[in-house]
Design a protein around this motif. Structure first.
Motif, mmCIF file in Angstrom:
data_model
loop_
_atom_site.group_PDB
_atom_site.id
_atom_site.type_symbol
_atom_site.label_atom_id
_atom_site.label_comp_id
_atom_site.label_asym_id
_atom_site.label_seq_id
_atom_site.Cartn_x
_atom_site.Cartn_y
_atom_site.Cartn_z
ATOM 1 N N GLN A 54 38.988 -39.479 40.425
ATOM 2 C CA GLN A 54 38.863 -38.568 39.298
ATOM 3 C C GLN A 54 38.234 -39.248 38.078
ATOM 4 O OE1 GLN A 54 42.263 -36.743 36.757
ATOM 5 N NE2 GLN A 54 42.300 -35.653 38.708
ATOM 6 N N TYR A 55 38.666 -40.466 37.796
ATOM 7 C CA TYR A 55 38.126 -41.173 36.631
ATOM 8 C C TYR A 55 36.644 -41.496 36.834
ATOM 9 C CZ TYR A 55 36.969 -44.840 33.385
ATOM 10 O OH TYR A 55 36.326 -45.580 32.439
ATOM 11 N N ARG A 56 36.308 -42.098 37.972
ATOM 12 C CA ARG A 56 34.910 -42.438 38.243
ATOM 13 C C ARG A 56 34.015 -41.205 38.147
ATOM 14 N NH1 ARG A 56 34.703 -43.763 43.840
ATOM 15 N NH2 ARG A 56 34.834 -41.526 43.963
ATOM 16 N N ASN A 57 34.468 -40.116 38.737
ATOM 17 C CA ASN A 57 33.663 -38.900 38.763
ATOM 18 C C ASN A 57 33.546 -38.231 37.397
ATOM 19 O OD1 ASN A 57 33.322 -39.360 41.477
ATOM 20 N ND2 ASN A 57 34.926 -37.941 42.095
ATOM 21 N N SER A 58 34.390 -38.615 36.457
ATOM 22 C CA SER A 58 34.325 -38.012 35.121
ATOM 23 C C SER A 58 33.212 -38.606 34.267
ATOM 24 C CB SER A 58 35.668 -38.154 34.400
ATOM 25 O OG SER A 58 35.922 -39.500 34.059
ATOM 26 N N HIS A 59 32.591 -39.688 34.715
ATOM 27 C CA HIS A 59 31.491 -40.290 33.957
ATOM 28 C C HIS A 59 30.263 -39.396 34.020
ATOM 29 C CE1 HIS A 59 34.043 -43.797 34.120
ATOM 30 N NE2 HIS A 59 33.299 -44.308 33.160
ATOM 31 N N THR A 60 29.674 -39.193 32.882
ATOM 32 C CA THR A 60 28.516 -38.322 32.791
ATOM 33 C C THR A 60 27.694 -38.718 31.567
ATOM 34 O OG1 THR A 60 27.806 -36.000 32.838
ATOM 35 C CG2 THR A 60 29.696 -36.531 31.422
ATOM 36 N N TYR A 61 26.755 -37.879 31.213
ATOM 37 C CA TYR A 61 25.991 -38.086 29.986
ATOM 38 C C TYR A 61 25.839 -36.742 29.306
ATOM 39 C CZ TYR A 61 21.939 -35.940 32.141
ATOM 40 O OH TYR A 61 21.093 -35.036 32.729
ATOM 41 N N VAL A 62 25.644 -36.791 28.014
ATOM 42 C CA VAL A 62 25.322 -35.588 27.252
ATOM 43 C C VAL A 62 24.168 -35.921 26.321
ATOM 44 C CG1 VAL A 62 27.600 -34.503 27.338
ATOM 45 C CG2 VAL A 62 27.060 -36.039 25.476
ATOM 46 N N ILE A 63 23.355 -34.926 26.087
ATOM 47 C CA ILE A 63 22.293 -35.049 25.093
ATOM 48 C C ILE A 63 22.733 -34.208 23.907
ATOM 49 C CG2 ILE A 63 19.871 -34.610 24.553
ATOM 50 C CD1 ILE A 63 19.274 -35.031 27.528
ATOM 51 N N MET A 64 22.892 -34.869 22.788
ATOM 52 C CA MET A 64 23.368 -34.214 21.574
ATOM 53 C C MET A 64 22.218 -34.071 20.580
ATOM 54 S SD MET A 64 26.620 -33.706 22.139
ATOM 55 C CE MET A 64 27.213 -33.294 20.496
ATOM 56 N N ASP A 65 22.146 -32.903 19.989
ATOM 57 C CA ASP A 65 21.213 -32.650 18.892
ATOM 58 C C ASP A 65 22.084 -32.418 17.666
ATOM 59 O OD1 ASP A 65 19.382 -31.803 17.040
ATOM 60 O OD2 ASP A 65 18.491 -30.252 18.305
ATOM 61 N N GLY A 66 22.336 -33.486 16.935
ATOM 62 C CA GLY A 66 23.289 -33.411 15.824
ATOM 63 C C GLY A 66 24.679 -33.191 16.408
ATOM 64 N N ASP A 67 25.319 -32.097 16.031
ATOM 65 C CA ASP A 67 26.654 -31.765 16.537
ATOM 66 C C ASP A 67 26.610 -30.837 17.732
ATOM 67 O OD1 ASP A 67 27.854 -33.293 14.566
ATOM 68 O OD2 ASP A 67 28.014 -31.621 13.165
ATOM 69 N N ARG A 68 25.422 -30.473 18.161
ATOM 70 C CA ARG A 68 25.269 -29.477 19.228
ATOM 71 C C ARG A 68 24.875 -30.165 20.528
ATOM 72 N NH1 ARG A 68 20.820 -26.472 21.158
ATOM 73 N NH2 ARG A 68 19.440 -27.634 19.770
ATOM 74 N N GLU A 69 25.623 -29.836 21.589
ATOM 75 C CA GLU A 69 25.284 -30.375 22.905
ATOM 76 C C GLU A 69 24.112 -29.584 23.473
ATOM 77 O OE1 GLU A 69 27.290 -30.422 27.270
ATOM 78 O OE2 GLU A 69 28.568 -31.113 25.629
ATOM 79 N N VAL A 70 23.055 -30.298 23.826
ATOM 80 C CA VAL A 70 21.857 -29.657 24.358
ATOM 81 C C VAL A 70 21.925 -29.608 25.871
ATOM 82 C CG1 VAL A 70 19.348 -29.813 24.524
ATOM 83 C CG2 VAL A 70 20.480 -30.439 22.400
ATOM 84 N N LYS A 71 22.382 -30.690 26.469
ATOM 85 C CA LYS A 71 22.387 -30.799 27.932
ATOM 86 C C LYS A 71 23.443 -31.788 28.337
ATOM 87 C CE LYS A 71 20.447 -30.824 32.131
ATOM 88 N NZ LYS A 71 20.737 -29.883 33.107
#
Length: 166
Positions: free
Chosen positions: A147-164
């Motif tokens: 569960q922990y390993r699989n929780s790793h991800t990435y996010v692309i943030m535009d200021g305070d807004r998550e884009v992807k």
């Protein structure tokens, strides 16, 4: 002497893409999220911090994986970020986000690979015994349920807004 004009649709697209890029961050790790259901009340993000840095109070040795995972692909990620800048300078925001996503995916895969390799301080005998009592056979650090390993991800943030997110 010729004059350079800074008008037109092409220039607007470039300015728009460069402005967008200047506000964007690619973040790799574990989102804060909800507490896990395994009764300890911690989120994967909190567990990740403890695993990465260790906790003398909890008799937990540091098992760095996030920082080394990102550092292991620093050159590849830098290439993708450079391509994102080039795409922005060409006014191609869609291509810019493609390269930002690629950078995030590469870094995330590297972190998971380091976790899977399991080259960390070994688990304490009590931890192994507790795992066995729960029916687990693995003695690999950082991987109990996955569960922990699989929780790793990435996010692309535009200021305070998550884009992807990946």
């Amino acid at each position: 002497m010729s004059e350079v004009k800074t008008t037109g649709q092409g220039m607007l697209a470039i300015l728009d893409a460069v402005t967008a890029l200047s506000k964007v961050e690619v973040l790799v790790g574990v989102p804060h999220g909800e507490a896990r259901s395994d009764a300890d009340g911690l989120s994967n993000a909190q567990i990740g911090y403890l695993l990465e840095t260790g906790s003398p109070a909890m008799n937990l040795e540091p098992r760095p994986h996030l920082v080394p995972g990102v550092e292991a692909v620093q050159d590849i990620v830098s290439q993708q970020l450079t391509k994102a800048v080039d795409a922005a300078l060409n006014g191609n925001k869609q291509r810019m986000y493609f390269y930002l996503n690629t950078a995030g995916m590469k870094a995330t895969m590297s972190v998971k690979s380091i976790i899977n390799a399991g080259d960390f301080a070994p688990l304490k005998p009590l931890t192994i015994l507790q795992r066995q009592r729960r029916g687990r056979k693995s003695i690999k650090p950082l991987v109990d349920t996955g569960q922990y390993r699989n929780s790793h991800t990435y996010v692309i943030m535009d200021g305070d807004r998550e884009v992807k997110s990946g």
